[in-house]
Structure formats: C-alpha cells, structure tokens
Motif scaffolding. Structure first.
Motif, PDB file in Angstrom:
ATOM      1  N   ILE A 113      -4.831  11.357  11.608  1.00 11.02           N
ATOM      2  CA  ILE A 113      -3.442  11.505  11.208  1.00 11.02           C
ATOM      3  C   ILE A 113      -3.111  12.991  11.295  1.00 11.02           C
ATOM      4  CG2 ILE A 113      -1.746  11.072   9.372  1.00 11.02           C
ATOM      5  CD1 ILE A 113      -3.172   8.533  10.166  1.00 11.02           C
ATOM      6  N   ALA A 131       3.119   7.412  12.066  1.00 16.54           N
ATOM      7  CA  ALA A 131       2.695   6.792  10.814  1.00 16.54           C
ATOM      8  C   ALA A 131       3.595   7.303   9.711  1.00 16.54           C
ATOM      9  CB  ALA A 131       1.245   7.136  10.523  1.00 16.54           C
ATOM     10  N   PHE A 132       4.279   6.386   9.056  1.00 17.19           N
ATOM     11  CA  PHE A 132       5.086   6.795   7.921  1.00 17.19           C
ATOM     12  C   PHE A 132       4.192   6.849   6.702  1.00 17.19           C
ATOM     13  CE2 PHE A 132       8.195   4.891  10.745  1.00 17.19           C
ATOM     14  CZ  PHE A 132       9.137   5.898  10.767  1.00 17.19           C
ATOM     15  N   GLN A 133       4.324   7.891   5.967  1.00 19.38           N
ATOM     16  CA  GLN A 133       3.583   7.994   4.728  1.00 19.38           C
ATOM     17  C   GLN A 133       4.225   7.009   3.762  1.00 19.38           C
ATOM     18  OE1 GLN A 133       1.452   8.775   2.772  1.00 19.38           O
ATOM     19  NE2 GLN A 133       2.142   9.808   0.946  1.00 19.38           N
ATOM     20  N   LYS A 134       3.500   5.957   3.421  1.00 15.85           N
ATOM     21  CA  LYS A 134       4.136   4.880   2.664  1.00 15.85           C
ATOM     22  C   LYS A 134       4.052   5.036   1.154  1.00 15.85           C
ATOM     23  CE  LYS A 134       4.159   1.600   6.355  1.00 15.85           C
ATOM     24  NZ  LYS A 134       3.497   0.486   7.027  1.00 15.85           N
ATOM     25  N   LYS A 135       3.230   5.981   0.688  1.00 20.84           N
ATOM     26  CA  LYS A 135       3.279   6.279  -0.744  1.00 20.84           C
ATOM     27  C   LYS A 135       4.491   7.151  -0.922  1.00 20.84           C
ATOM     28  CE  LYS A 135      -1.491   6.356  -2.318  1.00 20.84           C
ATOM     29  NZ  LYS A 135      -2.604   7.270  -2.600  1.00 20.84           N
ATOM     30  N   LEU A 136       5.611   6.534  -1.166  1.00 16.83           N
ATOM     31  CA  LEU A 136       6.851   7.300  -1.080  1.00 16.83           C
ATOM     32  C   LEU A 136       6.959   8.395  -2.120  1.00 16.83           C
ATOM     33  CD1 LEU A 136       9.516   4.744  -0.024  1.00 16.83           C
ATOM     34  CD2 LEU A 136       8.486   6.574   1.256  1.00 16.83           C
ATOM     35  N   LEU A 140       9.387  11.235   0.067  1.00 18.04           N
ATOM     36  CA  LEU A 140      10.460  10.777   0.934  1.00 18.04           C
ATOM     37  C   LEU A 140      11.518  11.854   1.091  1.00 18.04           C
ATOM     38  CD1 LEU A 140      11.629   8.471   2.505  1.00 18.04           C
ATOM     39  CD2 LEU A 140      12.586   7.583   0.401  1.00 18.04           C
ATOM     40  N   PHE A 146       6.263  13.022   5.423  1.00 19.00           N
ATOM     41  CA  PHE A 146       6.756  11.651   5.396  1.00 19.00           C
ATOM     42  C   PHE A 146       6.487  10.978   6.735  1.00 19.00           C
ATOM     43  CE2 PHE A 146      10.613   8.862   6.021  1.00 19.00           C
ATOM     44  CZ  PHE A 146      10.049   7.784   5.367  1.00 19.00           C
ATOM     45  N   MET A 148       4.277  11.211   9.965  1.00 22.26           N
ATOM     46  CA  MET A 148       3.089  11.828  10.526  1.00 22.26           C
ATOM     47  C   MET A 148       2.836  11.224  11.900  1.00 22.26           C
ATOM     48  SD  MET A 148       2.174  13.732   7.922  1.00 22.26           S
ATOM     49  CE  MET A 148       0.476  14.237   8.141  1.00 22.26           C
ATOM     50  N   PRO A 188      -8.081   9.214   8.239  1.00 27.82           N
ATOM     51  CA  PRO A 188      -7.363   8.215   7.428  1.00 27.82           C
ATOM     52  C   PRO A 188      -8.086   7.854   6.128  1.00 27.82           C
ATOM     53  CG  PRO A 188      -8.172   7.242   9.473  1.00 27.82           C
ATOM     54  CD  PRO A 188      -8.405   8.714   9.580  1.00 27.82           C
ATOM     55  N   PHE A 192      -3.832  10.691   0.893  1.00 30.82           N
ATOM     56  CA  PHE A 192      -2.823  11.721   1.128  1.00 30.82           C
ATOM     57  C   PHE A 192      -1.595  11.370   0.310  1.00 30.82           C
ATOM     58  CE2 PHE A 192       0.931  13.033   3.669  1.00 30.82           C
ATOM     59  CZ  PHE A 192       0.701  14.396   3.749  1.00 30.82           C
TER      60      PHE A 192
ATOM     61  N   GLY B  57      -7.064   5.749   0.863  1.00 32.85           N
ATOM     62  CA  GLY B  57      -6.866   6.434   2.122  1.00 32.85           C
ATOM     63  C   GLY B  57      -5.405   6.441   2.523  1.00 32.85           C
ATOM     64  N   PHE B  58      -5.143   6.932   3.739  1.00 32.42           N
ATOM     65  CA  PHE B  58      -3.765   7.042   4.216  1.00 32.42           C
ATOM     66  C   PHE B  58      -3.149   5.652   4.317  1.00 32.42           C
ATOM     67  CE2 PHE B  58      -0.536   7.557   7.591  1.00 32.42           C
ATOM     68  CZ  PHE B  58       0.215   8.553   6.990  1.00 32.42           C
ATOM     69  N   ASN B  59      -2.066   5.448   3.593  1.00 36.11           N
ATOM     70  CA  ASN B  59      -1.387   4.146   3.552  1.00 36.11           C
ATOM     71  C   ASN B  59      -2.327   2.995   3.212  1.00 36.11           C
ATOM     72  OD1 ASN B  59       1.040   5.293   4.061  1.00 36.11           O
ATOM     73  ND2 ASN B  59       1.079   4.814   6.247  1.00 36.11           N
ATOM     74  N   HIS B  60      -3.309   3.273   2.370  1.00 36.46           N
ATOM     75  CA  HIS B  60      -4.266   2.242   1.947  1.00 36.46           C
ATOM     76  C   HIS B  60      -4.919   1.546   3.129  1.00 36.46           C
ATOM     77  CE1 HIS B  60      -1.409   2.416  -1.599  1.00 36.46           C
ATOM     78  NE2 HIS B  60      -2.563   2.819  -2.078  1.00 36.46           N
ATOM     79  N   SER B  61      -5.198   2.320   4.153  1.00 36.71           N
ATOM     80  CA  SER B  61      -5.770   1.715   5.353  1.00 36.71           C
ATOM     81  C   SER B  61      -7.290   1.558   5.259  1.00 36.71           C
ATOM     82  CB  SER B  61      -5.424   2.570   6.572  1.00 36.71           C
ATOM     83  OG  SER B  61      -5.996   3.855   6.424  1.00 36.71           O
ATOM     84  N   GLN B  62      -7.862   2.000   4.146  1.00 37.35           N
ATOM     85  CA  GLN B  62      -9.317   1.946   3.988  1.00 37.35           C
ATOM     86  C   GLN B  62      -9.666   1.170   2.720  1.00 37.35           C
ATOM     87  OE1 GLN B  62     -11.303   4.052   6.247  1.00 37.35           O
ATOM     88  NE2 GLN B  62      -9.315   4.204   7.262  1.00 37.35           N
ATOM     89  N   SER B 107       2.729  -1.080  -2.715  1.00 40.13           N
ATOM     90  CA  SER B 107       3.064   0.133  -1.975  1.00 40.13           C
ATOM     91  C   SER B 107       3.989  -0.196  -0.800  1.00 40.13           C
ATOM     92  CB  SER B 107       1.780   0.812  -1.534  1.00 40.13           C
ATOM     93  OG  SER B 107       1.894   1.324  -0.242  1.00 40.13           O
ATOM     94  N   ARG B 110       7.425  -0.911  -2.240  1.00 39.31           N
ATOM     95  CA  ARG B 110       8.119   0.321  -2.626  1.00 39.31           C
ATOM     96  C   ARG B 110       8.632   1.057  -1.402  1.00 39.31           C
ATOM     97  NH1 ARG B 110       4.373   1.063  -6.697  1.00 39.31           N
ATOM     98  NH2 ARG B 110       3.073   2.294  -5.340  1.00 39.31           N
ATOM     99  N   PHE B 111       7.811   1.023  -0.334  1.00 40.50           N
ATOM    100  CA  PHE B 111       8.213   1.700   0.896  1.00 40.50           C
ATOM    101  C   PHE B 111       9.472   1.062   1.465  1.00 40.50           C
ATOM    102  CE2 PHE B 111       7.847   2.060   5.589  1.00 40.50           C
ATOM    103  CZ  PHE B 111       7.992   3.435   5.682  1.00 40.50           C
TER     104      PHE B 111
END
Ligand SMILES: [Zn+2]
Lengths: 266, 370
Positions: A113, A131-136, A140, A146, A148, A188, A192, B57-62, B107, B110-111
């Motif tokens: 990323i 890739a959108f960072q989804k943990k807003l 945001l 936001f 990536m 990943p 983050f 991990g990034f966007n819960h990908s892990q 998540s 929420r997104f």
C-alpha cells in the motif's frame, strides 16, 4: 500472469533515477512524465489503465479509469516494451529530491500500500489499484491517507520518497505515529489509522498537521522526511514573505492553517 | 488437512522473536491449529480454545491469530494470514472468525455511511439551492419593472403569432374589443388578441395581454359568456400569475437574469413554455377576482357560470382550456356560491348580437385572417 523480471540500477544521491534493464519482450510501466531516457529498440505505448490483466473487459477498464480520475492520476499508463533482440534500458527519474525505493513485491507477500503520488515505475504485470482507507474516522476529512495506491503482483516496483528515506520493520504491536504526509508505503499487515492530532491552535501556529497516521506492526513501513507538499508550502510561504508586507496575515492563514485544514501534508 | 497436503501460507511471529517473522504453513486438525514454521523448527499444535483471532491490518485485510507463549504472561505468538487465503481454515473452524467478521462488517458499513454522507453534502447543497429558487423568483417578480413585463408579454405574443394566423378585424374581433373595453377599468391598459385556432382556449400573458382562440368565441352562447372568460384571464394578468410562473419555470437561470438586470431572455423562455398551468389556488383567486370585475362592469356573472358548465358538459374529452383549468365542477360550485352570496347590482346587457359573431367565425369562407 508471470511478472517480467527486471534488473535495475539506481544512480545519483539526492536526485536519483533508476535505470531498468529489459530483456527482449519484457516491459515496464511508468507514470506519465517520469521517463528520463530509453535506448533504441524500446517502444512506448500508452495503455488505458495499468496494463495488468485485472482490467480486462470494458467495465473493468471504466472502473479503473474512474478510480484513477478520483485520485487525480493520469488515465493512461505508459508501457515501455523491449522489441529488440537484445537487452535494452529505460530510465525513470524521481520528480523531486529524495530516494527511489526498489521493492520486490514477491518478497512482501504480493501487495504494497503506498501514498498515491509515490509510485514511479514497475515491471509490467504489476497492477496499480486504488485502496480507500476504510477506517474512516476523521481520516475522511484529513484528505491524505484516505485514498491510497495498492500495488499487486510479484515483480519489482519503484516508489519514490521525498528527502531522506526511513525504512523500518515494525514488530507485532509496535506503534509509530507519523505525519500523514510522511507515509510513503507499508505492508497490508500494518494497521493503518488516521487520527485527529490535537488542537487547531497547534496547527495554526505551530505548523503541525491536524491529523497523523498511526502505524502498528507487524510489517514493514517506508517513511519520507520531506513530502513534496511540505516543501511546496515552504516555498509558497517564502515567496509570499519576499513579495511584500501586505500579505503577512494572509500567509499565516493561507500558508499553514488553511492548507492543513484542507488536508495537505502539513 | 495436515500442514503438508493443504498448506496455508502465513507469517509467524514467535513470542520474543524478531520483528520480521517467518514464513509458516498452517493446517487444522481435530480442534487443533497446526503450525509448521518453514525454517523447519518443530511443528506446533495449539488447541482452539487458546486461540484469539481478529481482523486487522489495512482495511482488515489480514487475520491475526494469537496465543500465549510458553513463558506465559508477557509474550504471545502471532500468525498473520491474508484474508484471500483464509478460506480453508475458516471452513474448518468458522466459530473462530465470528468476532473478526463483525469487525469487518461494521467497518464496511461505517465506510459506506461515510461515503453516502460525503456524497449527500453536495446534493443537500444543491437541493437547498433549488428550494431557494422559488422564494427568490417570488421576490424577483415584485421587482420586475412594467416595461420588462411588457417585453416578456410581447415575446409570448410573437410566439403565438408565429404558431398560427391571427384575426385582426371583422365581427368577432370587434366583439372581443367591445367586451374587453367594457371590462377594463378607467386608465387600465389591456390588449385583447384573437387567434384563429380550433381549440377552445384563452390565456393571459404578462403586460396585460389576453389571447382568445376563435373556437372559444364560436362555442360561447353570448357576449356575457366570453366576458366571464376574459374577466378570469384579466385577473391572471392583474395578479401577475403568468409572470410568476414564467419566472419560476426559468428556474436557476432567473437568478442570473436578476443579477445581470437583463430580463429580455425571459420572453424567449416564456415562449418556449407555451401555455402555462397555474396552481389551483391561483385559479380560485382568478375566479374570485374575475367575478368582482364582472360585477363592477355590471355584466351578468351567470355568463361565466354558463360557459364553464357548457365546457364541462359538452366536451368530455376536455378542451385545451380545461386542461389548463381543471377541477371545473368544484370551481362551478364555488362560483355559484359566490354569486348567490353577493348578487351585486343589476346587470346591464353587453348588447352584442351573438349570432352574427358566431356566423362570421363559422362561415365557410372563414373569418378574415391576417
Ligand atoms: Zn385561469
């Protein structure tokens, strides 16, 4: 699809370029406008998207184009294809002072990323995704971090870090708080998150970012000491200061405060 | 499955080990997680009850799978598996992944909510702008000078002229002018135009312009009936209904027009709009106002009533006038009530012999057209 194996050499110290050696039939992709030179026998072709297999079909191509528009990237990727019978070289130059980071995606589990403007070039077959960072959270509205860029594949990719590069492997649970603009790339597996950094007062008067990124391990991270936007801010400030006293108050707000409110690196 | 035959690639971070971790293979066997580090150290067997699994991990990908190290308290072993590869383990021990799946779902939700909100903000802004068009237009109407109103009316009239022939002389034209004159108040400037058209219709345009179709006059039984329609249309003019409607229909453009102070383009838009439909309230107001005018002019209001009744009874398909003037039954009733409530001074006949007018309009040679 098998990735093209790329041999490369990086030249220079603070203003670097990378020379990539292509075997006959091999190809590399580069963002438009970073090519420095290429030898005879290399053909340039402009592709809609990134030339990876994942974008086959009209819909896939349109989606890819939409995402690239969203991130402000160019819609087209340039492919440099070695059509000669011998090895040929093409060079890509960093757009501003810093370091070129060669990453072997196969060594990283296939995915990286990165900050959306740090990609320089890659072996053909590496897919460039968004890739959108989804943990807003507040991220945001923080802008940076936001959206990536996601590099997928098992070939070489070259990313660019401004200023001095810091590369670190975070142990499980190890956490680092970073100015959002200083994040170049991470695996990943790294958690983050973007968090609100604190009072606006600090942002306005101290020049600190309103938001910071929290990176926690395990995983490798790459940081840059000088994001381009920070450099640009200072140049703008300096030129305003030189331009005369009338704009003093404007530079305080416009140069630092508003910039950070709108999500620049600062 | 065993680590050998169905290898599930993972990265293993042993308790107290370095930050880099080691490649490992996972398998599930009878309630136990089997971990085979690729550096060929011994196979680990961890009971399911000791495992903690979470999405990270990034966007819960892990997926992070952790359990307490041998020394106990301080350190834990950690395994990281990419979500794309977790399927065999998930199939073998679904319960382990329930909590992580919830985290991922939340998540994601929420997104989505965030994105929708982000998209909604500009939409809401646009909506507010559109909603404010009407009040803005309303306010603008009051500031349109009479000269501009005239200009807009002329544009509408030009459109009407271009669409078909006008009748500018003869018994019907003269009758129309006479009725109009009777209705006009002292000093009031009104223009009555007669258009040769087969649809029963009449309409008002800004600037005191009233256009009557020949078919309306031909289908009327008396001058009083036509006077009723004219009184209604004049009321629309008085109340600036046409102007208001034109300004509203012009929508956002009107704001620019108002800002520039140049109202001329309004005429063009009005012409494009053709016939205007007014609100029921506007029609009711025009009926009431028209009735007042008839009484003032000492014209028998029953003519207005009769014409509406004739219209409603004889033309089930609905003439053009009805399409712009709906709910006739309701309007007839309220008109009746209003007439009954205040009969007014005794009426004086307009004194136009209607048969020649009708004959002129219906004659095979046709009315004089221009
Ligand atoms: Zn009406």
């Amino acid at each position: 699809m098998a990735m093209d194996v790329v041999d490369y050499e990086i030249f220079g110290n603070e203003m670097q370029y990378v020379e990539v050696e292509l075997d006959p039939g091999e190809a590399a992709i580069g963002e438009a406008g970073v090519m420095m030179y290429m030898q005879d026998g290399i053909a340039m072709d402009t592709l809609f998207g990134d030339g990876s297999q994942q974008q086959n079909g009209l819909f896939g191509k349109l989606m890819g184009a939409g995402k690239r528009l969203l991130t402000g990237e160019s819609l087209f990727t340039t492919v440099y294809h070695n059509e000669s019978s011998g090895k040929r070289r093409v060079a890509f130059a960093a757009p501003y002072p810093g370091k070129i980071v060669p990453v072997d995606l196969s060594q990283l589990g296939g995915t990286l990323i990165c900050q959306k403007d740090s990609f320089l070039a890659a072996a053909k077959g590496v897919s460039l995704g968004i890739a959108f960072q989804k943990k807003l959270g507040v991220g945001l509205f923080g802008g940076e971090g936001f959206i990536m860029q996601k590099l997928d594949g098992d070939g070489m990719a070259f990313i660019h870090a401004g200023g001095t590069l810091m590369e670190k492997t975070l142990a499980p649970g190890e956490t680092l708080r970073v100015d959002t603009g200083c994040v170049v790339a991470f695996q990943p597996s790294v958690d983050f998150d973007i968090q609100y950094a604190g009072k606006i007062k600090t942002a306005l008067f101290g020049g600190e970012g309103l938001f910071f990124a929290t990176l926690s391990g395990p995983g490798r991270i790459w940081l840059q000491s000088l994001p381009l936007s920070r450099l640009a801010d200072r140049i703008v400030m300096a030129s305003r200061a030189a331009g005369g006293g009338g704009k003093e108050s404007g530079s305080l707000l416009g140069g630092i405060g508003l910039g950070s409110l709108l999500g620049n690196d600062e | 499955m065993s680590p050998g035959e169905a290898p599930l690639p993972a990265r293993f971070y042993p308790a107290g080990g370095d930050a880099h971790g080691h490649p490992a293979r996972l398998a599930w066997d009878d309630g136990m997680l089997l971990v085979q580090p690729e550096d060929s150290s011994g196979l680990l067997r961890v009971p399911a009850s000791q495992l903690r699994v979470e999405a990270r991990g990034f966007n819960h990908s892990q997926w992070a799978i952790a359990w307490a190290g041998d020394a106990g308290a301080t350190h834990t072993h950690l395994l990281l598996v990419d979500d794309a590869r977790i399927a065999p383990l998930r199939a073998a021990a679904p319960a382990l992944f329930a909590a992580g799946d919830t985290t991922r779902r939340h998540s994601q939700r929420r997104f989505r909510v965030g994105i929708v909100l982000l998209a909604a903000i500009p939409l809401a802004f646009l909506g507010a702008l559109l909603l404010s068009v009407e009040p803005l237009a309303e306010r603008l109407v009051d500031h349109i000078p009479p000269g501009v109103e005239q200009q807009i009316g002329e544009a509408v009239l030009a459109h009407t002229r271009a669409a078909g022939p006008m009748i500018t002389e003869g018994p019907a034209f003269d009758a129309l002018q006479a009725i109009g004159k009777r209705l006009a108040r002292p000093g009031e400037v009104l223009h009555f135009h007669l258009a040769a058209r087969p649809e029963i219709n009449a309409f008002a345009a800004p600037g005191g312009i009233v256009v009557v179709h020949s078919a309306l006059m031909a289908s009327a039984g008396s001058a009083e009936e036509v006077a009723g329609v004219l009184a209604h249309e004049i009321a629309h003019v008085e109340l600036r209904h046409s102007l208001r409607q034109i300004v509203k229909s012009a929508g956002l453009r009107i704001i620019l027009t108002g800002l520039s102070g140049d109202y001329a383009p309004l005429g063009g838009w009005a012409a494009q709009l053709g016939e205007l439909k007014f609100s029921r309230d506007a029609e009711r107001a025009a009926d009431a106002r028209g009735l007042e005018r008839l009484k003032e002019a000492r014209i028998d209001p029953m003519g207005m009533l009769r014409f509406f009744e004739t219209l409603a009874a004889n033309t089930p398909s609905g003439p053009a006038l009805l399409s712009t003037h709906p709910a006739t039954a309701e309007r007839i009733d309220s008109l009746k009530a209003a007439i009954a409530a205040a009969p007014g001074a005794p009426a004086q006949s307009i004194g136009i012999d209607w048969e020649p007018v009708k004959n002129a309009l219906n004659s095979p040679s046709g009315p004089q057209r221009k």
